[in-house]
Design an enzyme around this catalytic site. Sequence first.
Site, PDB file in Angstrom:
ATOM      1  N   HIS A 257      55.744  33.185  34.518  1.00  0.00           N
ATOM      2  CA  HIS A 257      57.277  33.006  34.116  1.00  0.00           C
ATOM      3  C   HIS A 257      58.155  33.264  34.658  1.00  0.00           C
ATOM      4  O   HIS A 257      58.872  34.196  34.927  1.00  0.00           O
ATOM      5  CB  HIS A 257      57.912  32.385  32.797  1.00  0.00           C
ATOM      6  CG  HIS A 257      58.226  30.860  31.624  1.00  0.00           C
ATOM      7  ND1 HIS A 257      59.228  31.383  31.946  1.00  0.00           N
ATOM      8  CD2 HIS A 257      57.417  30.130  31.612  1.00  0.00           C
ATOM      9  CE1 HIS A 257      60.232  30.530  31.871  1.00  0.00           C
ATOM     10  NE2 HIS A 257      59.145  29.123  31.415  1.00  0.00           N
ATOM     11  N   GLU A 312      51.233  26.838  28.592  1.00  0.00           N
ATOM     12  CA  GLU A 312      50.418  26.319  28.981  1.00  0.00           C
ATOM     13  C   GLU A 312      49.307  26.242  28.774  1.00  0.00           C
ATOM     14  O   GLU A 312      48.262  25.701  29.098  1.00  0.00           O
ATOM     15  CB  GLU A 312      50.557  25.673  30.147  1.00  0.00           C
ATOM     16  CG  GLU A 312      51.965  25.092  31.066  1.00  0.00           C
ATOM     17  CD  GLU A 312      52.751  24.230  30.880  1.00  0.00           C
ATOM     18  OE1 GLU A 312      51.749  23.779  29.788  1.00  0.00           O
ATOM     19  OE2 GLU A 312      53.265  23.461  31.913  1.00  0.00           O
TER      20      GLU A 312
HETATM   21  N1  ACO Z   1      48.982  34.769  38.996  1.00  0.00           N
HETATM   22  C1  ACO Z   1      49.134  35.371  40.136  1.00  0.00           C
HETATM   23  N2  ACO Z   1      50.315  36.630  40.487  1.00  0.00           N
HETATM   24  C2  ACO Z   1      51.705  36.041  40.076  1.00  0.00           C
HETATM   25  C3  ACO Z   1      51.194  34.201  38.775  1.00  0.00           C
HETATM   26  C4  ACO Z   1      49.822  34.061  38.574  1.00  0.00           C
HETATM   27  N3  ACO Z   1      49.929  32.997  37.481  1.00  0.00           N
HETATM   28  N4  ACO Z   1      52.760  34.261  38.392  1.00  0.00           N
HETATM   29  C5  ACO Z   1      53.605  35.257  39.535  1.00  0.00           C
HETATM   30  N5  ACO Z   1      52.597  36.230  40.415  1.00  0.00           N
HETATM   31  C6  ACO Z   1      53.138  36.577  41.389  1.00  0.00           C
HETATM   32  C7  ACO Z   1      53.728  36.372  42.399  1.00  0.00           C
HETATM   33  O1  ACO Z   1      52.125  36.312  43.543  1.00  0.00           O
HETATM   34  C8  ACO Z   1      54.444  36.979  43.114  1.00  0.00           C
HETATM   35  O2  ACO Z   1      53.335  38.224  43.945  1.00  0.00           O
HETATM   36  P1  ACO Z   1      54.203  38.660  44.985  1.00  0.00           P
HETATM   37  O3  ACO Z   1      55.869  39.621  44.579  1.00  0.00           O
HETATM   38  O4  ACO Z   1      53.322  39.737  45.308  1.00  0.00           O
HETATM   39  O5  ACO Z   1      54.410  37.366  46.136  1.00  0.00           O
HETATM   40  C9  ACO Z   1      54.868  37.324  42.188  1.00  0.00           C
HETATM   41  O6  ACO Z   1      54.144  37.772  40.795  1.00  0.00           O
HETATM   42  C10 ACO Z   1      56.252  37.011  41.161  1.00  0.00           C
HETATM   43  O7  ACO Z   1      55.674  35.748  41.027  1.00  0.00           O
HETATM   44  P2  ACO Z   1      57.392  34.329  41.494  1.00  0.00           P
HETATM   45  O8  ACO Z   1      56.591  33.406  42.364  1.00  0.00           O
HETATM   46  O9  ACO Z   1      58.199  34.818  42.379  1.00  0.00           O
HETATM   47  O10 ACO Z   1      57.623  34.102  40.244  1.00  0.00           O
HETATM   48  P3  ACO Z   1      58.090  33.188  39.686  1.00  0.00           P
HETATM   49  O11 ACO Z   1      59.346  33.208  38.683  1.00  0.00           O
HETATM   50  O12 ACO Z   1      58.642  32.290  40.669  1.00  0.00           O
HETATM   51  O13 ACO Z   1      57.199  31.744  39.354  1.00  0.00           O
HETATM   52  C11 ACO Z   1      55.598  30.503  37.852  1.00  0.00           C
HETATM   53  C12 ACO Z   1      56.890  31.482  38.189  1.00  0.00           C
HETATM   54  C13 ACO Z   1      56.146  29.096  38.869  1.00  0.00           C
HETATM   55  C14 ACO Z   1      55.709  30.180  36.672  1.00  0.00           C
HETATM   56  C15 ACO Z   1      54.484  31.775  38.166  1.00  0.00           C
HETATM   57  O14 ACO Z   1      54.327  32.390  37.188  1.00  0.00           O
HETATM   58  C16 ACO Z   1      53.965  30.356  38.169  1.00  0.00           C
HETATM   59  O15 ACO Z   1      52.490  29.551  39.728  1.00  0.00           O
HETATM   60  N6  ACO Z   1      52.735  29.967  37.292  1.00  0.00           N
HETATM   61  C17 ACO Z   1      51.536  29.736  36.891  1.00  0.00           C
HETATM   62  C18 ACO Z   1      51.402  27.601  37.195  1.00  0.00           C
HETATM   63  C19 ACO Z   1      51.852  27.567  35.521  1.00  0.00           C
HETATM   64  O16 ACO Z   1      51.294  28.433  34.841  1.00  0.00           O
HETATM   65  N7  ACO Z   1      52.688  27.161  35.270  1.00  0.00           N
HETATM   66  C20 ACO Z   1      53.428  26.469  34.092  1.00  0.00           C
HETATM   67  C21 ACO Z   1      55.233  27.395  33.869  1.00  0.00           C
HETATM   68  S1  ACO Z   1      55.672  27.296  31.966  1.00  0.00           S
HETATM   69  C22 ACO Z   1      55.849  26.189  32.452  1.00  0.00           C
HETATM   70  O17 ACO Z   1      56.583  25.489  33.053  1.00  0.00           O
HETATM   71  C23 ACO Z   1      56.155  25.353  30.682  1.00  0.00           C
END
Ligand code: ACO
Length: 372
Positions: A257, A312
């Site tokens: 998140h 989610e």
């Molecule tokens: N699975 C695996 N790795 C992850 C996940 C995940 N769900 N989420 C983040 N990471 C990793 C990224 O790959 C990144 O790794 P890196 O630094 O080696 O490149 C690191 O964790 C940081 O991730 P960011 O992209 O900077 O996190 P951001 O804050 O941009 O993303 C998000 C948040 C979009 C929700 C992300 O965690 C994600 O894509 N999750 C999966 C989709 C999801 O569940 N969405 C629902 C969100 S809740 C809502 O909207 C109500």
Amino acid sequence: MTDLPTTPADNRPYSPGLEGIIAGESSLSYIDGERGRLLYRGYPIGELVKGGSYPAVAELLWTGEWNPGAKLPCEPVSPTVLTALRALPRDARPMDALRTAVSVWGAERNPSWPATAEQARSLTASSPSALAAFARIRQGLEPVAPDPELDLVPGFLYQLNGERPSDESARALDAYFIVGAEHGFNASTFTARVISSTRSDIAAAVAGAIGAMKGPLHGGAPSEVVEQIHEVGSPDRAEAWVREQIANGTRLMGFGHRVYRAYDPRAAALRQVAESMERKPDWLALAIAVEDVALRVLAEKHPDRPLKTNVEYYAAPVLMGVGLTPDLFPAAFALARHAGWTAHAIEQGAANRLIRPDVRYIGPAERHLPGA
Ligand code: ACO
């Protein structure tokens, strides 16, 4: 040859994705990402789920008053909205159908700016009827008129299925609607605020917000959670499957998140709801097993960035348990978020300042067309 002016270096602070930037003020919700707390106008989300209903929570957001007896029955869709929904391809995405219905609602009502609680009530009560109507039309069924005796959430299920839902289903979906109602300056709410800040109307704000929520990084995750759990198949495959996804760079849906570093309190509330449901999906136990493994592996891979379960993940079994098909999940989330989007439209209108940030230019310096 004259010297061309170059673009000066722009050293003002910039945060990609606006992460960590305060872009406004709001009294609607407080998120404590470090400790996993969420308050709506000061009330903890867990208390609102236990002691409230979606209409009461929506009123709290719109007016600031806590009235646990508040009611909001669904409103019927207008003939024009129905005509628009019937004109869509049957395989149109429910989010697109909902966005269309909101646009048509706005075209018919032409709501004035600034947004009001009355407008918010009417739009929030119309959209469930529109989504239910589209869900039936695409199956070749006739829409069902709302039952004025039913409150918004059971009224939505009634219009979807043509029969009154069980109390358990109505309560479970109501809990989901409460946790989905509001969440600060997420992408869709920020979109709604930007649109409201131009003095555009509440329907335009909500239609834009639906567009932002449609993306898988925001509202599209729960249906993908179901797919992922089915892909795992059995608990003994969980560890290998999770490691394979991470190794391939695939994100685990329902984890991570932008704001929460702790377990999402909405996921905790929905996990309880899912576990207490009589008609819970048979894969819930597998989902719990996969979650344990995923949390462990994510902690191992990202020791400096805690990645925990988000709302989610447990939205998926609740929505499935009340009989929604996965392709309706994002639109159900959008229905729930109507309360927050419209409350933000009201709040923006009450103390408006056009939202218009700057951008750092990284293109070529000034140049000229040949012969100019
Ligand atoms: N699975 C695996 N790795 C992850 C996940 C995940 N769900 N989420 C983040 N990471 C990793 C990224 O790959 C990144 O790794 P890196 O630094 O080696 O490149 C690191 O964790 C940081 O991730 P960011 O992209 O900077 O996190 P951001 O804050 O941009 O993303 C998000 C948040 C979009 C929700 C992300 O965690 C994600 O894509 N999750 C999966 C989709 C999801 O569940 N969405 C629902 C969100 S809740 C809502 O909207 C109500």
